[in-house]
Design a protein around this motif. Structure first.
Motif, PDB file in Angstrom:
ATOM      1  N   PHE A  44      40.398  10.223  54.093  1.00 55.06           N
ATOM      2  CA  PHE A  44      40.110  11.004  55.294  1.00 55.06           C
ATOM      3  C   PHE A  44      41.356  11.092  56.163  1.00 55.06           C
ATOM      4  O   PHE A  44      41.920  10.066  56.535  1.00 55.06           O
ATOM      5  N   TYR A  45      41.821  12.292  56.466  1.00 53.66           N
ATOM      6  CA  TYR A  45      42.938  12.486  57.392  1.00 53.66           C
ATOM      7  C   TYR A  45      42.445  13.251  58.607  1.00 53.66           C
ATOM      8  O   TYR A  45      42.052  14.417  58.483  1.00 53.66           O
TER       9      TYR A  45
ATOM     10  N   ILE B  41      33.382  13.761  47.329  1.00 53.45           N
ATOM     11  CA  ILE B  41      33.963  12.443  47.607  1.00 53.45           C
ATOM     12  C   ILE B  41      33.762  11.551  46.390  1.00 53.45           C
ATOM     13  O   ILE B  41      32.686  11.544  45.805  1.00 53.45           O
ATOM     14  N   PRO B  42      34.789  10.781  46.001  1.00 52.25           N
ATOM     15  CA  PRO B  42      34.610   9.937  44.812  1.00 52.25           C
ATOM     16  C   PRO B  42      33.585   8.824  45.046  1.00 52.25           C
ATOM     17  O   PRO B  42      33.223   8.512  46.179  1.00 52.25           O
TER      18      PRO B  42
ATOM     19  N   THR C 114      36.802   3.352  48.043  1.00 56.11           N
ATOM     20  CA  THR C 114      37.648   4.229  48.866  1.00 56.11           C
ATOM     21  C   THR C 114      36.807   5.405  49.343  1.00 56.11           C
ATOM     22  O   THR C 114      36.882   5.829  50.499  1.00 56.11           O
ATOM     23  N   GLY C 115      35.983   5.916  48.429  1.00 51.54           N
ATOM     24  CA  GLY C 115      35.092   7.031  48.759  1.00 51.54           C
ATOM     25  C   GLY C 115      34.081   6.649  49.830  1.00 51.54           C
ATOM     26  O   GLY C 115      33.764   7.457  50.704  1.00 51.54           O
ATOM     27  N   ASN C 116      33.573   5.400  49.775  1.00 55.87           N
ATOM     28  CA  ASN C 116      32.622   4.945  50.802  1.00 55.87           C
ATOM     29  C   ASN C 116      33.231   5.057  52.193  1.00 55.87           C
ATOM     30  O   ASN C 116      32.605   5.559  53.121  1.00 55.87           O
TER      31      ASN C 116
ATOM     32  N   PRO D  28      36.334   7.437  39.699  1.00 54.59           N
ATOM     33  CA  PRO D  28      37.650   7.965  39.324  1.00 54.59           C
ATOM     34  C   PRO D  28      38.275   7.066  38.248  1.00 54.59           C
ATOM     35  O   PRO D  28      37.901   5.892  38.142  1.00 54.59           O
ATOM     36  N   PRO D  29      39.186   7.600  37.443  1.00 56.74           N
ATOM     37  CA  PRO D  29      39.778   6.766  36.385  1.00 56.74           C
ATOM     38  C   PRO D  29      40.440   5.516  36.963  1.00 56.74           C
ATOM     39  O   PRO D  29      41.049   5.559  38.022  1.00 56.74           O
TER      40      PRO D  29
END
Ligand SMILES: Nc1nc2c(ncn2[C@@H]2O[C@H](COP(=O)(O)OP(=O)(O)O)[C@@H](O)[C@H]2O)c(=O)[nH]1
Ligand SMILES: Nc1nc2c(ncn2[C@@H]2O[C@H](COP(=O)(O)OP(=O)(O)O)[C@@H](O)[C@H]2O)c(=O)[nH]1
Ligand SMILES: [Mn+2]
Ligand SMILES: [Mn+2]
Lengths: 316, 316
Positions: A42-43, A66-67, A71-73, A107-108
């Motif tokens: 988020f920016y 959103i992944p 990080t996505g959370n 995500p990978p």
């Protein structure tokens, strides 16, 4: 439950795709834009910039994907807080609608174990995952009345407020501005800019020759010494470093495009152009998209002198 | 205009794709189906059959795309009349929603001038146009909560009423029943059936070898003597002609699929699988779709003994 109440018959909606134009003067026709943003981080600057866009916000819908990971959370939490505030703004500032999708796959990995794998393999996996995220976002948010799709990465924090009108004015099926990064130049001690997105390019015979000798699943990647493509990169075609007032609307034809900021007529997607998560003519994701669009008869263009600014996570 | 009334803030919708399941028991999870039908001609039998489907209609949305030409005008009129009646039916019979799209391009001409062109070229153009119609329908109607997409041609007039549950029960990413046509057998004087859809097949070495020697834009087509593929056609694998009570749920693996009746988990499309209107591994439209899905890791299956009936325009 209300057993006695008969709910109204469900809607039948009829659309003439014919009437959904995408023209050089979108405002005149009240054409609708769908801004699509894959968002892993988020920016705040992205949203400040979004709000400053002068195209009528009631003609803009926004979609995020959103992944699934932690990080996505974090990003999802920050996004929802900001969106809540934005959509509570008065008419004219808030947007027509906002959709937030949460991915169903991780995500990978970039774990220790993965560190041994060649960085080009990791890059391929990352771009395949990005392509799937973009496709999921596209396939579920594109509506029958969408005229244009503007792909905008979440780390794009500064564009001219007239970005939409400026890009649309070219009336091209696919068009990309040049994505630059601001930095403090150690040589001059002053604020300076440098190119950032290397996915917008004109093809080269060398790259074609490399592709010819590749395995069916292999992909060409930009920016690896061991795979010199000699493509013409739009990133290097900005005239503003040598000319005082370069023509911001100078157009070039492109074979590959990046996705940091990318305007697409919705009909290009409707014909089937998506982001291949697999090797498509040895290209993947946004570069593969440009190739697929070309196979469908839609050409890509770039504006080397029209700049949008990328946000470096480390410098801001 | 009501300058003083402040309209409510536009919706922010949040979807977890994670929660959109597509399982062997869709009813248990109240999974939603999107039935998609390209429709150039209106067959009342299609709608009679649609209404008989036993999967809850409030979990089914339906989407049509109609060509732009005068045939399309007629079909659109007939469709709208019928739909109006259907959606006025009580809850339980009418559907969750119905979308009708009108194409913005004409179907390829089959004029006198065109008659000189090789029939395989015309077939390629026709299938490319069909692919674009399918993509436009798919990209604009697939929603974030769709679990499954059932492609059903407008000339399919008879399926078991449990079609949806029967196909879903196999829990496959992509699955197709066998499409048959009823006719009066001149040898026996009795009603009989014969195969109709030849796009569901298992690949052959001969077809692979043909493809290898083709130009980049050339496509393999089924049913031309001058291009014998020796593929195993599911159409010919129906056991009911020799066995009294064949297992309707016998599965086979497929490399190509037809679109007359085709169940797809929505995630397959969300990953980016569409109907290539161009040569994709020398395949096009639904056959190209199966190949693209395979490239994305999704396998296709067929049910040779599970029959759906096609309507021959000349015999009914
Ligand atoms: N949904 C989703 N978005 C991602 C993922 N990885 C990156 N993004 C977002 O996708 C865009 C491009 O990613 P970024 O890491 O900036 O890639 P780069 O600019 O090519 O280095 C940005 O808007 C990111 O926030 C992911 O796995 N899933
Ligand atoms: N939207 C649209 N639908 C079409 C067009 N041509 C055929 N269809 C429909 O697409 C499906 C397949 O077409 P059909 O002519 O039956 O092809 P075949 O079964 O392969 O011979 C049917 O549901 C037709 O009504 C077209 O140009 N546009
Ligand atoms: Mn970035
Ligand atoms: Mn047919």
């Amino acid at each position: 439950k209300q057993p006695l109440a008969r709910s109204p018959p469900p809607p039948v909606v009829h659309y003439r795709l014919n009437n959904i134009t995408a023209t050089a003067d979108p405002l005149k026709n009240r054409e609708t834009f769908l801004i699509l943003t894959p968002l892993a981080r988020f920016y705040p600057g992205y949203f400040d910039n979004l709000l400053k866009l002068t195209y009528p916000h009631d003609l803009i819908s926004v979609g995020f994907i959103i992944p699934k990971d932690s990080t996505g959370n974090t990003a999802a939490r920050q996004l929802q807080e900001r969106i809540k505030k934005i959509q509570a703004l008065p008419e004219g500032q808030r947007f027509a609608s906002i959709t937030i999708l949460r991915q169903d796959f991780e995500p990978p990995l970039s774990s220790q174990l993965e560190a041994d794998r060649h960085k080009m393999d990791r890059q391929r996996d990352r771009r395949a995952a990005m392509a799937k995220a973009r496709n999921a976002l596209l396939f579920t948010t594109l509506g029958p009345t969408t005229s244009w799709v503007l792909w905008l990465d979440s780390d794009i924090v500064e564009t001219p407020p007239t970005l939409i009108q400026d890009l649309a004015r070219h009336d091209r099926p696919i068009i990309v501005p040049n994505c630059y990064q601001r930095f403090r130049n150690p040589d001059t001690g002053k604020s300076d800019i440098r190119p950032y997105d290397f996915n917008s390019w004109v093809d080269s015979e060398q790259a074609q020759a490399l592709a010819k000798n590749m395995g069916a699943d292999d992909i060409l990647l930009e920016g690896y010494a061991e795979m010199a493509t000699y493509r013409t990169l739009m990133a290097h075609l900005y005239d503003g470093l040598t000319e005082p007032d370069p023509d911001a609307h100078k157009e070039i034809f492109l074979d590959g495009v990046g996705g940091t900021a990318l305007l697409v007529k919705a009909d290009v997607h409707r014909d089937g152009a998506m982001f291949p998560p697999f090797a498509f003519y040895h290209l993947i994701e946004t570069e593969g998209f440009a190739k697929m669009a070309a196979r469908l008869g839609w050409k890509s263009f770039g504006l080397p002198n029209y700049l949008v600014r990328w946000n470096c996570p480390r410098t801001t």
